[in-house]
Design a protein around this motif. Structure first.
Motif, PDB file in Angstrom:
ATOM      1  N   ILE A 184       0.859  -1.203   0.000  1.00  0.00           N
ATOM      2  CA  ILE A 184       0.000   0.000   0.000  1.00  0.00           C
ATOM      3  C   ILE A 184       0.891   1.248   0.000  1.00  0.00           C
ATOM      4  CG2 ILE A 184      -1.724   1.331   1.301  1.00  0.00           C
ATOM      5  CD1 ILE A 184      -2.821  -1.310   2.359  1.00  0.00           C
ATOM      6  N   CYS A 185       1.930   1.210   0.829  1.00  0.00           N
ATOM      7  CA  CYS A 185       2.846   2.366   0.889  1.00  0.00           C
ATOM      8  C   CYS A 185       3.522   2.573  -0.460  1.00  0.00           C
ATOM      9  CB  CYS A 185       3.909   2.145   1.963  1.00  0.00           C
ATOM     10  SG  CYS A 185       3.251   2.237   3.612  1.00  0.00           S
ATOM     11  N   ARG A 186       3.913   1.474  -1.080  1.00  0.00           N
ATOM     12  CA  ARG A 186       4.582   1.614  -2.375  1.00  0.00           C
ATOM     13  C   ARG A 186       3.624   2.195  -3.416  1.00  0.00           C
ATOM     14  NH1 ARG A 186       5.786  -1.336  -7.024  1.00  0.00           N
ATOM     15  NH2 ARG A 186       7.708  -0.535  -7.909  1.00  0.00           N
ATOM     16  N   ALA A 187       2.367   1.734  -3.361  1.00  0.00           N
ATOM     17  CA  ALA A 187       1.371   2.272  -4.302  1.00  0.00           C
ATOM     18  C   ALA A 187       1.171   3.772  -4.051  1.00  0.00           C
ATOM     19  CB  ALA A 187       0.060   1.523  -4.135  1.00  0.00           C
ATOM     20  N   LEU A 188       1.174   4.150  -2.791  1.00  0.00           N
ATOM     21  CA  LEU A 188       1.030   5.579  -2.471  1.00  0.00           C
ATOM     22  C   LEU A 188       2.200   6.382  -3.037  1.00  0.00           C
ATOM     23  CD1 LEU A 188      -0.244   5.300   1.220  1.00  0.00           C
ATOM     24  CD2 LEU A 188      -1.482   6.363  -0.652  1.00  0.00           C
ATOM     25  N   ARG A 189       3.403   5.793  -2.960  1.00  0.00           N
ATOM     26  CA  ARG A 189       4.568   6.488  -3.515  1.00  0.00           C
ATOM     27  C   ARG A 189       4.462   6.597  -5.035  1.00  0.00           C
ATOM     28  NH1 ARG A 189       7.085   9.942  -2.524  1.00  0.00           N
ATOM     29  NH2 ARG A 189       9.075   9.338  -3.420  1.00  0.00           N
ATOM     30  N   GLN A 190       3.865   5.564  -5.654  1.00  0.00           N
ATOM     31  CA  GLN A 190       3.728   5.595  -7.122  1.00  0.00           C
ATOM     32  C   GLN A 190       2.845   6.748  -7.579  1.00  0.00           C
ATOM     33  OE1 GLN A 190       2.492   1.458  -7.592  1.00  0.00           O
ATOM     34  NE2 GLN A 190       4.284   1.067  -8.830  1.00  0.00           N
ATOM     35  N   HIS A 235       2.951   9.500  -6.121  1.00  0.00           N
ATOM     36  CA  HIS A 235       3.695  10.661  -5.614  1.00  0.00           C
ATOM     37  C   HIS A 235       3.162  11.197  -4.294  1.00  0.00           C
ATOM     38  CE1 HIS A 235       6.113  10.677  -9.192  1.00  0.00           C
ATOM     39  NE2 HIS A 235       4.999  10.569  -9.898  1.00  0.00           N
ATOM     40  N   PHE A 236       2.631  10.319  -3.491  1.00  0.00           N
ATOM     41  CA  PHE A 236       2.262  10.696  -2.130  1.00  0.00           C
ATOM     42  C   PHE A 236       3.575  11.014  -1.410  1.00  0.00           C
ATOM     43  CE2 PHE A 236       0.157   9.802   2.002  1.00  0.00           C
ATOM     44  CZ  PHE A 236      -1.017  10.484   1.763  1.00  0.00           C
ATOM     45  N   PRO A 237       3.631  12.067  -0.594  1.00  0.00           N
ATOM     46  CA  PRO A 237       4.925  12.450   0.000  1.00  0.00           C
ATOM     47  C   PRO A 237       5.583  11.310   0.779  1.00  0.00           C
ATOM     48  CG  PRO A 237       3.273  14.119   0.410  1.00  0.00           C
ATOM     49  CD  PRO A 237       2.554  12.971  -0.212  1.00  0.00           C
ATOM     50  N   LYS A 238       6.910  11.197   0.556  1.00  0.00           N
ATOM     51  CA  LYS A 238       7.701  10.136   1.175  1.00  0.00           C
ATOM     52  C   LYS A 238       7.543  10.148   2.689  1.00  0.00           C
ATOM     53  CE  LYS A 238      11.927   9.681  -0.734  1.00  0.00           C
ATOM     54  NZ  LYS A 238      13.380   9.904  -0.869  1.00  0.00           N
ATOM     55  N   ILE A 239       7.526  11.352   3.251  1.00  0.00           N
ATOM     56  CA  ILE A 239       7.485  11.466   4.712  1.00  0.00           C
ATOM     57  C   ILE A 239       6.166  10.897   5.264  1.00  0.00           C
ATOM     58  CG2 ILE A 239       6.616  13.873   4.683  1.00  0.00           C
ATOM     59  CD1 ILE A 239       8.986  13.782   7.142  1.00  0.00           C
ATOM     60  N   LEU A 240       5.087  11.069   4.498  1.00  0.00           N
ATOM     61  CA  LEU A 240       3.793  10.575   4.979  1.00  0.00           C
ATOM     62  C   LEU A 240       3.677   9.057   4.846  1.00  0.00           C
ATOM     63  CD1 LEU A 240       1.345  13.345   3.725  1.00  0.00           C
ATOM     64  CD2 LEU A 240       2.250  13.004   6.005  1.00  0.00           C
ATOM     65  N   THR A 241       4.239   8.509   3.748  1.00  0.00           N
ATOM     66  CA  THR A 241       4.175   7.042   3.593  1.00  0.00           C
ATOM     67  C   THR A 241       5.048   6.376   4.666  1.00  0.00           C
ATOM     68  OG1 THR A 241       5.844   7.241   1.877  1.00  0.00           O
ATOM     69  CG2 THR A 241       3.594   6.888   1.151  1.00  0.00           C
TER      70      THR A 241
END
Lengths: 266, 243
Positions: free
Chosen positions: A142-148, A150-156
């Motif tokens: 889920i975190c990786r999908a959020l990064r894909q 461009h969800f902020p790194k700090i939030l993931t």
């Protein structure tokens, strides 16, 4: 086994569920994430009196749970603490909005009752959809999908660490509760006089452990990205299914299917 | 491999823990870092890994400790924490093992192959898919070492590796270290109170006392010196004490 240990095992059980193998598990994490977000946004966007419109949205969780093999009863059991809060949100609506919208036989149904039920459905459907996502997708994916997207790194990172921190916190609660009860026979719960020191120690101990876990992640190259999460190959049908579901959800949002069918039948 | 020059460190709001420490560890050395509680053993390991900011100069594998070199330095040093529960954060052993390698750019397939090799080397293939919270203390320790070895470090830093191990698992650990060194001449540094473990696995010993180096020399010599050990709040290893 104390309550904290039970709670920890419940979280681990969800983690275990997410490693299952079903049509939904095999979908790409990003497609599931986007589908869940769009579904929740559409569900909560229904008018507060549109009870027939929102009802059709139950189709998605129902199909999702059947296809994934995750028992709906498990979802309701795991969400038992949050669900009463969802109910509490709209509970005063029937008292504030008493205008009668329609009659069921001789009983007048007020706008408050309708909006309360609508709100309840919005909350329950959204929670069911979220639970379906976490019980079919490991948290790292889920975190990786959020990064894909461009969800902020700090939030993931924060999301992942919070998830990990809950384990640490519950483990510490479990150890400290056992230690407390071993030296306070016959006591139920923790006496109010010990709450301050108990909580203080808990925060110190758990943050210390969480710090060590984070160090351990840093030492193995963690920099906020989730490369290690790109695990199994996603099913080819992931995106077609997600797009069809999104298209259907949008259609249901703007066309009141239940009313149309009802009109045809009547 | 690891060089400390005039390194000092003070924890915030506390007394100085390391006082002007200087030593170096060469490639392939097997070093035991011993001392009483609070002597600064773990702090030295943390300093070598860049987990704390010290004064003085620290060099690892020729790289000076700096923000830019941190990632490379940490790749060279594999750190095994005292508490394996704090080291392993993924749900299963295999996921924990590939975490580091993939972060350092290895493909997932290659990382899994490497993990399989390490598990086979350590004779713990049966732990591969085991959930981290469903292992005994000894299994957790071996799995924690495996997670670090998968990253192919140039040196192993182990903090109290034999704590909480029963005699059989302690013996397994000693045999493992010996096998590892025979196979790859890997540098390792062990901090411990278990002087018999040091005698079995290390050829050099550094004694720390209140953040200062009190002695540095061959294990066979230092660990037989009762007066030196007692002056540093330590005792002779059981095998020499005749107990």
């Amino acid at each position: 086994m104390n309550k904290a240990e039970k709670a920890e095992r419940e979280i681990l059980a969800i983690d275990g569920m997410s490693k299952g193998d079903s049509a939904v598990h095999r979908m790409s994490p990003l497609s599931k994430l986007l589908l869940t977000i769009v579904y929740i946004v559409i569900t909560v966007s229904f008018n507060k009196y549109d009870i027939t419109g929102i009802f059709i949205m139950i189709l998605f969780p129902v199909v999702g749970y059947v296809a994934s093999g995750v028992p709906v009863s498990t979802a309701f059991w795991k969400l038992r603490i949050v669900l009463p809060l969802v109910c509490a949100v709209g509970i005063i609506n029937p008292f504030l909005d008493r205008e009668i919208l329609f009659y069921l036989g001789n009983i007048g149904v007020s706008g408050g009752v309708v909006s309360f039920i609508t709100l309840l459905m919005k909350g329950v459907f959204s929670l069911l959809a979220s639970f379906l996502l976490v019980s079919t997708t490991p948290v790292e994916e889920i975190c990786r999908a959020l990064r894909q997207v461009h969800f902020p790194k700090i939030l993931t990172s924060l999301f992942l660490l919070t998830f990990r921190y809950v384990h640490v916190l519950l483990e510490e609660v479990s150890i400290m509760t056992d230690a407390y009860h071993l030296r306070s026979p016959g006591q139920k719960g923790i006496h109010i006089s010990a709450w301050g020191s108990f909580l203080g120690q808990l925060i110190l101990r758990s943050s210390d452990r969480a710090g060590q876990l984070y160090d351990s992640m840093l030492l193995r190259g963690f920099q906020g990205e989730f490369y290690y999460a790109k695990g199994r190959k996603s099913a080819a049908y992931s995106w077609p299914v997600a797009i069809i579901c999104i298209a259907l959800a949008v259609t249901f949002r703007f066309l009141n299917i239940a009313a149309i069918f009802g009109g045809v039948i009547i | 491999m690891i060089r400390f020059e005039n390194v000092s460190y003070t924890y915030p709001g506390a007394d100085e823990v390391l006082h002007d420490i200087s030593f170096s560890i060469e490639r392939g050395e097997k070093v035991g870092l011993i001392g009483a509680n609070g002597a600064g053993k773990t702090t030295i390991l943390k300093a070598a890994l860049g987990l704390i900011q010290t004064t003085g100069t620290i060099t690892v594998g020729g790289l000076p400790m700096s923000r830019e070199n941190l990632s490379e330095i940490r790749k060279k040093l594999g750190y095994v924490l005292q508490n394996s529960d704090n080291q392993m954060f993924m749900p299963t052993v295999i996921e924990d093992m590939i975490f580091g390698s993939v972060n350092y750019g290895m493909s997932r397939d290659d990382a899994e192959k490497k993990a399989d090799e390490v598990l086979k080397d350590l004779n713990i293939e049966y732990l591969k898919k085991r959930q981290n919270h469903r292992m005994s203390g000894g299994e957790k320790r071996l799995a924690a070492i495996a997670t670090v070895l998968t990253m192919e470090p140039e040196a192993l830093l182990m903090d109290e590796p034999s704590s909480a191990l029963d005699p059989k698992n302690r013996r397994n650990l000693i045999n493992l270290l010996k096998r590892l060194w025979d196979k790859s001449r890997i540098t390792y540094v062990i901090t411990t109170h278990d002087l018999d473990l040091v005698l079995d696995t290390c050829e050099r010993v550094i004694i720390l006392n209140n953040g200062r180096i009190a002695a540095d020399g061959p294990a066979e010599v230092i660990l037989r010196d009762q007066a030196l050990l007692e002056a540093n709040d330590l005792e002779l290893p059981f095998c020499f004490a005749g107990r």
